[in-house]
Design an enzyme around this catalytic site. Structure first.
Site, PDB file in Angstrom:
ATOM      1  N   GLU A 158      20.380  33.757 -13.385  1.00 33.78           N
ATOM      2  CA  GLU A 158      19.514  33.943 -14.020  1.00 33.78           C
ATOM      3  C   GLU A 158      17.903  34.365 -12.850  1.00 33.78           C
ATOM      4  OE1 GLU A 158      18.252  29.594 -14.898  1.00 33.78           O
ATOM      5  OE2 GLU A 158      19.497  30.581 -17.137  1.00 33.78           O
ATOM      6  N   HIS A 161      15.325  31.624 -11.745  1.00 32.23           N
ATOM      7  CA  HIS A 161      15.669  30.182 -11.538  1.00 32.23           C
ATOM      8  C   HIS A 161      16.306  29.944  -9.279  1.00 32.23           C
ATOM      9  CE1 HIS A 161      17.832  26.387 -11.408  1.00 32.23           C
ATOM     10  NE2 HIS A 161      18.438  26.938 -10.531  1.00 32.23           N
TER      11      HIS A 161
END
Length: 183
Positions: A158, A161
């Site tokens: 991700e 993140h």
């Protein structure tokens, strides 16, 4: 426990908590109250990232921070994919108050092109994916550099993140642990 409330004023960033709205992969709000908290260690590193970004003319939009364990269960029940969500039985760095989801903004307050939307659960969201436009790849590396220089670890699947190193040393937090509940 040392939780800090993160506000636009305290950290010079935009807060748009995706899970307090229907603009998330579940299509419905997860949080009843939009509030943004981090452990004091994470809040200090966020301040450093903001400072580093500001020096280059960038700001951040924070999409998620502390996520009560109850919220992690709701997300997991909607999409039990361990490639993109932490199994709530083990706990998420978000549920420990030591993770952020964010996107960089340019000097005009526009999101930089990152190649996928937030919470696009696809390999195109992975760091180092070369199937996205070169400009988006550069923007991801810019974000990775700013966050890494500020002391954050990244999650390979991700681009949005970031979490503190060794997050399991921080306790899991439920809604009842918060100064004012979110759920």
């Amino acid at each position: 426990m040392s939780l800090i409330e993160i506000t636009p004023e305290s950290h010079d960033l935009v807060i748009d908590l995706a899970y307090a709205t229907s603009r998330n992969f579940t299509g419905r709000p997860i949080y009843r109250r939009a509030a943004c908290y981090l452990h004091s260690d994470a809040a200090a590193r966020l301040s450093r990232a903001v400072e580093l970004g500001r020096a280059l003319g960038f700001r951040f939009k924070l999409l998620d921070a502390l996520r009560p364990s109850e919220a992690q269960w709701l997300l997991w029940n909607a999409c039990p994919d361990p490639n993109f969500l932490a199994d709530p039985r083990r706990g998420s760095p978000h549920s420990r108050g030591v993770a952020v989801d964010l996107v960089p903004l340019d000097g005009e307050g526009r999101e930089l092109e990152m190649g996928t939307a937030f919470d696009a659960f696809t390999p195109l969201s992975h760091h180092g994916n070369t199937e996205i436009a070169p400009a988006a790849q550069r923007n991801r590396f810019l974000l990775l550099g700013l966050m890494s220089a500020a002391g954050w670890d990244f999650y390979a699947n991700e681009w949005w993140h970031y979490q503190l190193f060794d997050p399991k040393r921080y306790p899991l937090l439920s809604d009842a642990d918060l100064p004012t509940p979110m759920m």
